[in-house]
Design an enzyme around this catalytic site. Structure first.
Site, PDB file in Angstrom:
ATOM      1  N   TYR A   1      13.561  -2.842  -4.343  1.00 18.31           N
ATOM      2  CA  TYR A   1      12.546  -2.991  -5.399  1.00 18.31           C
ATOM      3  C   TYR A   1      11.343  -2.059  -5.278  1.00 18.31           C
ATOM      4  O   TYR A   1      10.880  -1.496  -6.261  1.00 18.31           O
ATOM      5  CB  TYR A   1      12.021  -4.435  -5.427  1.00 18.31           C
ATOM      6  CG  TYR A   1      10.751  -4.605  -6.234  1.00 18.31           C
ATOM      7  CD1 TYR A   1      10.797  -4.724  -7.619  1.00 18.31           C
ATOM      8  CD2 TYR A   1       9.501  -4.631  -5.604  1.00 18.31           C
ATOM      9  CE1 TYR A   1       9.631  -4.857  -8.361  1.00 18.31           C
ATOM     10  CE2 TYR A   1       8.328  -4.760  -6.346  1.00 18.31           C
ATOM     11  CZ  TYR A   1       8.400  -4.878  -7.716  1.00 18.31           C
ATOM     12  OH  TYR A   1       7.256  -4.994  -8.444  1.00 18.31           O
TER      13      TYR A   1
ATOM     14  N   CYS B   1       0.805  -1.219   0.000  1.00 19.42           N
ATOM     15  CA  CYS B   1       0.000   0.000   0.000  1.00 19.42           C
ATOM     16  C   CYS B   1       0.835   1.264   0.000  1.00 19.42           C
ATOM     17  O   CYS B   1       2.014   1.247   0.349  1.00 19.42           O
ATOM     18  CB  CYS B   1      -0.886   0.071   1.247  1.00 19.42           C
ATOM     19  SG  CYS B   1      -1.880  -1.378   1.531  1.00 19.42           S
TER      20      CYS B   1
ATOM     21  N   ASN C   1      -0.600   1.277   5.861  1.00 15.00           N
ATOM     22  CA  ASN C   1       0.395   0.567   5.049  1.00 15.00           C
ATOM     23  C   ASN C   1       1.165  -0.375   5.970  1.00 15.00           C
ATOM     24  O   ASN C   1       1.781   0.089   6.934  1.00 15.00           O
ATOM     25  CB  ASN C   1       1.340   1.581   4.387  1.00 15.00           C
ATOM     26  CG  ASN C   1       2.477   0.926   3.593  1.00 15.00           C
ATOM     27  OD1 ASN C   1       3.519   1.530   3.381  1.00 15.00           O
ATOM     28  ND2 ASN C   1       2.285  -0.293   3.144  1.00 15.00           N
ATOM     29  N   GLY C   2       1.129  -1.660   5.658  1.00 20.98           N
ATOM     30  CA  GLY C   2       1.811  -2.657   6.488  1.00 20.98           C
ATOM     31  C   GLY C   2       0.863  -3.783   6.829  1.00 20.98           C
ATOM     32  O   GLY C   2      -0.299  -3.773   6.412  1.00 20.98           O
TER      33      GLY C   2
ATOM     34  N   GLY D   1       0.447   0.242  -5.139  1.00 23.85           N
ATOM     35  CA  GLY D   1      -0.792  -0.513  -5.115  1.00 23.85           C
ATOM     36  C   GLY D   1      -1.658  -0.138  -6.295  1.00 23.85           C
ATOM     37  O   GLY D   1      -1.932   1.037  -6.498  1.00 23.85           O
TER      38      GLY D   1
END
Ligand code: AMP
Length: 459
Positions: free
Chosen positions: A254, A14, A114-115, A40
């Site tokens: 990445y 996210c 996020n996570g 996302g």
């Protein structure tokens, strides 16, 4: 069996963005999400606040598909938070698109996360047993239930109360009629940054979101920090006992955009240095260095520079397809790589190629690319990876398959090379990776490479 291994829906990638007191709050959030689209691609949402009411618009697809003029203009008010999400398809997908907006005893509250929480299964079971009714299958909703049930009076105390019960990775934004709150978990797994735009406070997962609108980057939130923004100003608190910092090294390898600054470094520069380090560790005498676009490009430039081998864009990426295209039938899936990546015969014909990518996950993409390069005239293909072998899944917000699907979890480098069909294969060492990162004076989570998980998912 641990549900994290059987329920891929619990894994999400996210990006989040928030802004406090700006007349163009929703439009700027839309732009911020646009810059975070790579984090996302399957759902996006924005909640805005005008000080007395919160409004929500969300949908499936890319930011550009979800938001049009007609729904953006419904997001009135001068505060907003937004979310982009990637998650595997499943039931109730739209329900899981964030932000979530709920009404608790203290008023309206929106959350963007996020996570991934590592004790979500246990917490949810306990909450359900005592009467909580969940609307989604997302771990994020648990935080809302815990806040709603807290017996504390002040919202900040309720929040602290709730966050003390959750474990795992969480960079969070909360919006109410009165405040915007940003939170980073004590390990600092996921990034969250503070900026300023025309006198307004902004938060984002990456600086690329600030750059797009011309916002000024102020600083990264510290692990374990809560920043509360209200009409009376900004307040920072650190209510949790300090723990070891464990920032996700895969953001640098990445996931984050190369033009972003996260975890104390510019991502491009890190990847470039990883390429140079890879060249020192795993050199090859090749005619050309070719990156797997886009994520392999900065490392390939570093690799080529170090070995003084010409860098060539021997593969061109089509930017107009989403990840979703390769989802359906196996028959279509096989076209996946060709639709996305097209080799240039004129560049490759008769050449010995050093092919540089950032990671091998299942090995299927690399296998197809090596095959395509050979079909297009490459004489030799030497694959170089600017990270160590990925041997374990991520429980903290990077979408990786289960351990058994990770080719490096069960195969040696030699066997992976044979599977992929390359002439040689070389990975960067973990020591080399950490050497490059040492300059940043940050501690990283490297669990996907060394199995040293700071936290394991609980049943
Ligand atoms: P695979 O075919 O599974 O080995 O995929 C390897 C490719 O996936 C590499 O080119 C990586 O850049 C890319 N990759 C690595 N991690 C992820 C991720 N979490 N989501 C999507 N792609 C990824």
């Amino acid at each position: 069996m641990n549900p994290y291994f059987i329920n891929p829906k619990l894994k999400e990638e996210c990006g989040i963005f928030g802004i406090f007191k700006h007349p163009e709050a929703a439009n700027l959030t839309y732009l911020g999400l646009y810059a975070l689209q790579h984090r996302g691609q399957e759902g996006a949402g924005i909640v805005s606040s005008d000080g007395s009411r919160l409004r929500i618009e969300k949908g499936l697809g890319l930011v550009n598909d979800v938001f049009k003029e007609e729904n953006l203009c419904r997001l009135t008010g001068d505060c907003a938070i937004g979310h982009v999400r990637y998650s595997t398809f499943g039931d109730d997908v739209l329900k899981n698109v964030q932000p979530f907006l709920v009404n608790i005893a203290q008023g309206w509250l929106a959350i963007a996360h996020n996570g991934n929480l590592t004790n979500a299964v246990r917490l949810r079971r306990t909450l359900e047993q005592s009467g909580s009714i969940f609307q989604t299958t997302s771990d994020t909703e648990i935080i809302l239930h815990l806040i709603a049930r807290s017996q504390k009076k002040e919202f900040s105390d309720r929040l602290i109360d709730a966050l003390k019960q959750v474990k795992g990775a969480f960079s969070l934004l909360f919006l109410s009629e009165k405040f915007l709150i940003a939170v980073r978990d004590s390990y600092g797994f996921r990034p969250l940054l503070l900026g300023e735009f025309g006198g307004s406070v902004v938060f984002a997962s990456e600086t690329a979101a600030f750059d797009l609108m011309g916002a000024k980057f102020i600083r990264e939130l510290d692990p374990g920090e809560i920043v509360i923004v209200t009409d009376s100003g900004m307040k920072s608190i650190k209510p949790f006992p300090p723990s070891e910092t464990k920032q996700c090294i895969f953001e640098h390898i990445y996931f984050a955009r190369p033009d972003s600054f996260v975890f104390g470094a510019n991502v491009y520069e890190v990847r470039h240095a990883l390429g140079r380090q890879l060249a020192k560790e795993k050199p090859v005498s090749a005619d050309i260095v070719v990156p797997v676009p886009d994520s392999g490009v900065p490392a390939a430039i570093g690799y080529a520079e170090e070995l003084k081998i010409p860098f060539q864009m021997g593969i061109i990426r089509n930017h107009y397809i989403g990840r979703t295209f390769i989802e359906p039938e196996q028959a279509i899936r096989n076209f996946g790589v060709k639709i996305k990546l097209n080799p240039i015969r004129a560049v490759l014909e008769g050449k010995s190629v050093a092919l540089v990518d950032d990671s091998i996950i299942r090995g299927t993409t690399s296998q197809k690319i090596v095959h395509l390069l050979r079909q297009n005239g490459a004489k030799e293909v030497h694959l170089r990876i600017s990270a160590p072998p990925t041997t374990g899944p991520c429980f903290y917000g990077i979408d990786t398959p289960t351990k058994s699907e990770l080719i490096a979890s069960s195969k040696s480098v030699q066997d992976i090379c044979a599977f992929i069909g390359a002439d040689s294969l070389g990975y960067l060492s973990l020591e080399g990776l950490l050497d490059v990162e040492q300059k940043n004076k940050h501690n990283f989570c490297t669990a996907c490479f060394d199995d040293r998980y700071p936290l394991l998912p609980e049943d």
